[in-house]
Design a protein around this motif. Structure first.
Motif, PDB file in Angstrom:
ATOM      1  N   LEU B 381       0.799  -1.232   0.000  1.00 62.24           N
ATOM      2  CA  LEU B 381       0.000   0.000   0.000  1.00 62.24           C
ATOM      3  C   LEU B 381       0.827   1.276   0.000  1.00 62.24           C
ATOM      4  N   GLY B 382       2.141   1.151   0.059  1.00 63.89           N
ATOM      5  CA  GLY B 382       2.953   2.356   0.114  1.00 63.89           C
ATOM      6  C   GLY B 382       4.413   2.056   0.374  1.00 63.89           C
ATOM      7  N   ILE B 383       5.101   3.076   0.843  1.00 63.50           N
ATOM      8  CA  ILE B 383       6.559   2.994   0.980  1.00 63.50           C
ATOM      9  C   ILE B 383       6.942   3.157   2.446  1.00 63.50           C
ATOM     10  N   ARG B 384       7.807   2.266   2.912  1.00 63.80           N
ATOM     11  CA  ARG B 384       8.237   2.317   4.311  1.00 63.80           C
ATOM     12  C   ARG B 384       9.624   2.941   4.414  1.00 63.80           C
ATOM     13  N   ILE B 385       9.715   3.988   5.239  1.00 64.93           N
ATOM     14  CA  ILE B 385      10.977   4.686   5.473  1.00 64.93           C
ATOM     15  C   ILE B 385      11.430   4.349   6.894  1.00 64.93           C
ATOM     16  N   ALA B 386      12.666   3.881   7.029  1.00 63.54           N
ATOM     17  CA  ALA B 386      13.173   3.507   8.354  1.00 63.54           C
ATOM     18  C   ALA B 386      13.868   4.697   9.016  1.00 63.54           C
ATOM     19  N   ALA B 387      13.166   5.332   9.946  1.00 65.76           N
ATOM     20  CA  ALA B 387      13.782   6.414  10.712  1.00 65.76           C
ATOM     21  C   ALA B 387      14.825   5.865  11.676  1.00 65.76           C
ATOM     22  N   CYS B 388      14.677   4.593  12.035  1.00 63.79           N
ATOM     23  CA  CYS B 388      15.591   3.986  13.008  1.00 63.79           C
ATOM     24  C   CYS B 388      17.023   3.908  12.492  1.00 63.79           C
ATOM     25  N   SER B 389      17.171   3.773  11.176  1.00 67.42           N
ATOM     26  CA  SER B 389      18.509   3.449  10.680  1.00 67.42           C
ATOM     27  C   SER B 389      19.155   4.526   9.807  1.00 67.42           C
ATOM     28  N   VAL B 390      18.428   5.600   9.496  1.00 69.94           N
ATOM     29  CA  VAL B 390      18.999   6.670   8.668  1.00 69.94           C
ATOM     30  C   VAL B 390      19.404   7.850   9.554  1.00 69.94           C
ATOM     31  N   SER B 391      20.624   8.290   9.434  1.00 65.40           N
ATOM     32  CA  SER B 391      21.103   9.385  10.284  1.00 65.40           C
ATOM     33  C   SER B 391      20.297  10.656  10.012  1.00 65.40           C
ATOM     34  N   SER B 392      20.292  11.561  10.988  1.00 65.30           N
ATOM     35  CA  SER B 392      19.530  12.812  10.839  1.00 65.30           C
ATOM     36  C   SER B 392      20.044  13.593   9.624  1.00 65.30           C
ATOM     37  N   LYS B 393      21.340  13.495   9.383  1.00 65.56           N
ATOM     38  CA  LYS B 393      21.912  14.194   8.229  1.00 65.56           C
ATOM     39  C   LYS B 393      21.370  13.624   6.921  1.00 65.56           C
ATOM     40  N   LYS B 394      21.319  12.318   6.840  1.00 66.87           N
ATOM     41  CA  LYS B 394      20.867  11.687   5.586  1.00 66.87           C
ATOM     42  C   LYS B 394      19.354  11.721   5.406  1.00 66.87           C
ATOM     43  N   ILE B 395      18.611  11.733   6.505  1.00 64.10           N
ATOM     44  CA  ILE B 395      17.148  11.705   6.340  1.00 64.10           C
ATOM     45  C   ILE B 395      16.636  13.057   5.852  1.00 64.10           C
ATOM     46  N   SER B 396      17.428  14.083   6.118  1.00 64.05           N
ATOM     47  CA  SER B 396      17.045  15.412   5.634  1.00 64.05           C
ATOM     48  C   SER B 396      17.133  15.417   4.105  1.00 64.05           C
ATOM     49  N   GLY B 397      16.025  15.768   3.473  1.00 62.47           N
ATOM     50  CA  GLY B 397      15.994  15.755   2.013  1.00 62.47           C
ATOM     51  C   GLY B 397      15.249  14.576   1.423  1.00 62.47           C
ATOM     52  N   VAL B 398      15.072  13.512   2.237  1.00 61.07           N
ATOM     53  CA  VAL B 398      14.407  12.309   1.713  1.00 61.07           C
ATOM     54  C   VAL B 398      12.959  12.612   1.317  1.00 61.07           C
ATOM     55  N   ALA B 399      12.269  13.408   2.137  1.00 57.68           N
ATOM     56  CA  ALA B 399      10.857  13.718   1.844  1.00 57.68           C
ATOM     57  C   ALA B 399      10.748  14.448   0.496  1.00 57.68           C
ATOM     58  N   ASP B 400      11.642  15.401   0.271  1.00 56.52           N
ATOM     59  CA  ASP B 400      11.595  16.140  -1.002  1.00 56.52           C
ATOM     60  C   ASP B 400      11.875  15.225  -2.192  1.00 56.52           C
ATOM     61  N   LYS B 401      12.832  14.335  -2.017  1.00 60.80           N
ATOM     62  CA  LYS B 401      13.150  13.403  -3.106  1.00 60.80           C
ATOM     63  C   LYS B 401      11.973  12.467  -3.379  1.00 60.80           C
ATOM     64  N   LEU B 402      11.307  12.077  -2.305  1.00 62.79           N
ATOM     65  CA  LEU B 402      10.137  11.210  -2.448  1.00 62.79           C
ATOM     66  C   LEU B 402       9.016  11.972  -3.163  1.00 62.79           C
ATOM     67  N   LYS B 403       8.827  13.210  -2.770  1.00 64.16           N
ATOM     68  CA  LYS B 403       7.799  14.045  -3.418  1.00 64.16           C
ATOM     69  C   LYS B 403       8.109  14.165  -4.921  1.00 64.16           C
ATOM     70  N   ALA B 404       9.384  14.374  -5.226  1.00 64.29           N
ATOM     71  CA  ALA B 404       9.786  14.505  -6.634  1.00 64.29           C
ATOM     72  C   ALA B 404       9.527  13.203  -7.399  1.00 64.29           C
ATOM     73  N   ALA B 405       9.754  12.065  -6.735  1.00 58.12           N
ATOM     74  CA  ALA B 405       9.486  10.775  -7.378  1.00 58.12           C
ATOM     75  C   ALA B 405       7.997  10.623  -7.678  1.00 58.12           C
ATOM     76  N   PHE B 406       7.157  11.060  -6.749  1.00 53.78           N
ATOM     77  CA  PHE B 406       5.701  11.036  -7.000  1.00 53.78           C
ATOM     78  C   PHE B 406       5.373  11.956  -8.179  1.00 53.78           C
ATOM     79  N   ASN B 407       5.972  13.146  -8.153  1.00 57.24           N
ATOM     80  CA  ASN B 407       5.689  14.118  -9.221  1.00 57.24           C
ATOM     81  C   ASN B 407       6.087  13.578 -10.598  1.00 57.24           C
ATOM     82  N   HIS B 408       7.165  12.785 -10.616  1.00 54.13           N
ATOM     83  CA  HIS B 408       7.647  12.194 -11.855  1.00 54.13           C
ATOM     84  C   HIS B 408       6.555  11.412 -12.574  1.00 54.13           C
ATOM     85  N   PHE B 409       5.660  10.797 -11.782  1.00 53.51           N
ATOM     86  CA  PHE B 409       4.622   9.950 -12.387  1.00 53.51           C
ATOM     87  C   PHE B 409       3.306  10.693 -12.581  1.00 53.51           C
TER      88      PHE B 409
END
Lengths: 411, 411
Positions: B381-409
């Motif tokens: 039903l969707g996409i699972r993002i693991a907050a447990c394992s992605v550093s705060s530095k790397k998780i920043s920007g993931v939402a925007d990239k995900l939004k862009a992936a949705f926009n792509h379609f």
């Protein structure tokens, strides 16, 4: 009102070992631990009565990084673990064929999966009439029934005739059959099939299988307490090039071989002349792993890997285990020699933790033995004596006391 | 020719997490580990990307005597362990009633037993449509089917209407029903039922049970990453004085709460107003314990006991865990805030390891995201993002990239 499902709600363990052990503890509280002989315990205790822990196992375990103890292992086990298990299971007697191994929750978990996945629901699994009680529990749990053949003939030799009859009987009713053989160092008798017994067993299986399917599970939980590594495994070579519809599984356990009972780590090994059968074996047991426990203790797997890779440590470890084996064997020898001297009939012991004495009323004999402050486990067909846990000093005299208990009921 | 039994032979795991993780490893091999964001891993990694191990847990574990690591535990678990589990599960919110707990192979083992013993073969177990995939695997393995209700309504609130409909529908066909709710810190969404949601759920169950039987399993695997101890457990008090034909079970896991994933230790806790129901619970699950794994890792049980008895160590340990919880929560907050800024719809996250984003074609979105070297798990039903394992530095920007992936379609 029962809340459990209809297939579960009447299930209740009858634990003969626990009861016998409890009676011993009660007696020890009155008479002191030195006065009682506890022949109920299924782990190796040293001559001072403490749990025997192999020093090199402990040393290697203590040296593992915490990440190896904390992290998840893959569902099927760490690849280095399952590879090492295959080498340990066969030593120099690897049959020709395809192999795979999956980590399981001890030997029990391996047997659980074999019964769950290689016997049809409602059908019968075959093992010997002297058997580890848990085979029956696992069959009930997974919706199978347990049938038995007589392990011994009248001369107390392997009863190939009754084995053959039971295989024929079940194959009349079933298209597939799972057979469990616990050898060498059978629990509870210490018996082992000879090379000749094995040839006969495989001849029966090969001559009966026709267009049906026979799976054979060999439970080797006690094999490292049965004698020289390759001598005890020689029969495994016979699993080479069997027809595709004869599938062999072997249940491996770290409990006894590594004195690591509580870490619950073992494996189920499959051998087949068919790659497809092995692929299916991995698929269905991986599925069962995920469904029952997700994955297996990584620390214990890492320990076995470390001990397999460090040749120097491995050699010291194997020597330490050899000493433990000899200690248990020496106790069993004392019992067997004294039994023969006093004319106490016992089943043929060739190795392992236990010796068994057939009896018509095992509970009555065990209760009579309690008067001598000796505590053993009454099974259905006889009495189980734990050579693994009774010191050589205490095991001396047990055979005579047992003989006296039998005599008490004569006339 | 398949050798496995007919009920097993077609079973094969489809492992979406493994595949996503493999794609990430392949990318890391090309672009370097720093360049990729692996949001597939279901364990807590620290900000440097290494497995987080709670220091006081390690210290206490390392101090355990080898006999505690080597010896067997009792079939139901060490009594001090199961008692400590009951205290930890409820904290100050113990409902009125009878209790029991049995050690199991992690949370998975507890869920396995609940499904094996509290649902009829061939019948349906109910959980939400966003669910941990293993519930389905366990149902298949034990001969049950999994039905789902919609977890969220159109406003992304708990969908009591669909829950009610599905309970009604199943009770028309079945005399008993097992319901699984994973809350708080639901996997994969991070959702938690509110006090009000719980009242409604229990009202539905009470008003529908009549002369039938309803068992409720609450999976609390992630509860210690959901907020303050007693606030997250307040709903448990509502299990007081339920009718005898409503039985509540709670699955407890040491995996996340103790950063001890690989030791496979958890428990199944039962709560009932009937002593007979609890006695039956112990009997049937003790039987299942013996049949599936015999007994559970003693070392991990001894660790939990030691940490429960040593008040000073316990306090330090709980503070360390609180820090870990805050670290994960901070990462989730970053994702949620950025998602809200860029207009990415996500499901209501209240705590735990994962956040989920609904999608019509999760695989396509995840593949699109791979171009940005971000790796998440495509669920049904969707996409699972693991907050447990992605550093705060790397998780920043993931939402925007995900939004862009949705926009792509879009278009």
């Amino acid at each position: 009102m029962p809340m459990a499902a209809t297939h579960s709600s009447n299930r209740k363990l009858h634990d003969a070992i626990f009861e016998a052990s409890k009676a011993c503890q009660d007696a020890a509280a009155i008479h002191g631990a030195d006065a009682v002989t506890n022949a109920t315990i299924g782990v190796v205790l040293n001559e001072e009565g403490n749990l025997a822990v192999l020093p090199t196992m402990e040393k290697v375990y203590r040296s593992l990084p915490m990440s190896e103890l904390s992290a998840y292992a893959p569902i099927t086990g760490l690849p280095d673990y399952t590879n090492a298990v295959i080498d340990l299971v066969f030593a120099d007697n690897k049959p020709d064929g395809y192999f795979a191994a999956l980590a399981t929750a001890g030997g029990t978990g391996a047997i659980h999966h074999a019964i769950a996945n290689y016997a049809e629901r409602g059908e019968n699994v075959l093992t010997s009439d002297w058997f580890w009680g848990n085979y029956n529990i696992i069959c009930n749990e997974t919706g199978k029934n347990l049938s038995t053949f007589k392990l011994f003939d009248e001369e107390q030799k392997f009863n190939i005739a009754d084995f053959t009859n039971k295989v024929d009987e079940l194959l009349k009713k079933q298209n597939s059959l799972l057979i469990i053989l616990n050898t060498p160092a059978h629990n509870p008798t210490g018996f082992a099939l000879s090379e000749n017994d094995w040839d006969q067993v495989l001849d029966v299986i090969k001559s009966r299988v026709a267009n049906k399917k026979i799976s054979l599970l060999v439970d080797i939980a006690y094999i490292d307490f049965a004698g020289e590594k390759n001598a005890t495994r020689k029969f495994m070579k016979k699993f080479s090039n069997l027809p595709e519809n004869i599938f062999v599984m072997i249940s491996f356990s770290m409990s006894k071989s590594y004195t690591l009972y509580g870490q619950r780590t073992g494996a189920l090994v499959g051998v087949s002349s068919s790659k497809a059968v092995i692929d299916e074996f991995v698929d269905v047991n991986k599925y069962s792993n995920r469904a029952t426990w997700s994955n297996i203790n990584r620390g214990a797997q890492a320990l076995l890997i470390a001990l397999s890779k460090d040749q120097a440590a491995k050699k010291i470890f194997e020597n330490e285990r050899e000493e433990l084996y000899k200690m248990v064997q020496n106790r069993a020898d004392i019992f067997v020699n004294e039994a023969e001297k006093c004319g106490l009939n016992h089943l043929p012991y060739k190795g392992g933790f236990f010796i068994s004495v057939p009896a018509d009323d095992p509970v009555a004999i065990c209760n009579e033995l309690h008067k001598e402050l000796v505590f053993a486990v009454p099974l259905k067909l006889g009495i189980r004596i734990a050579a693994c846990s009774v010191s050589s000093k205490k095991i001396s005299g047990v055979a005579d006391k047992l003989k006296a208990a039998f005599n008490h009921f004569k006339n």
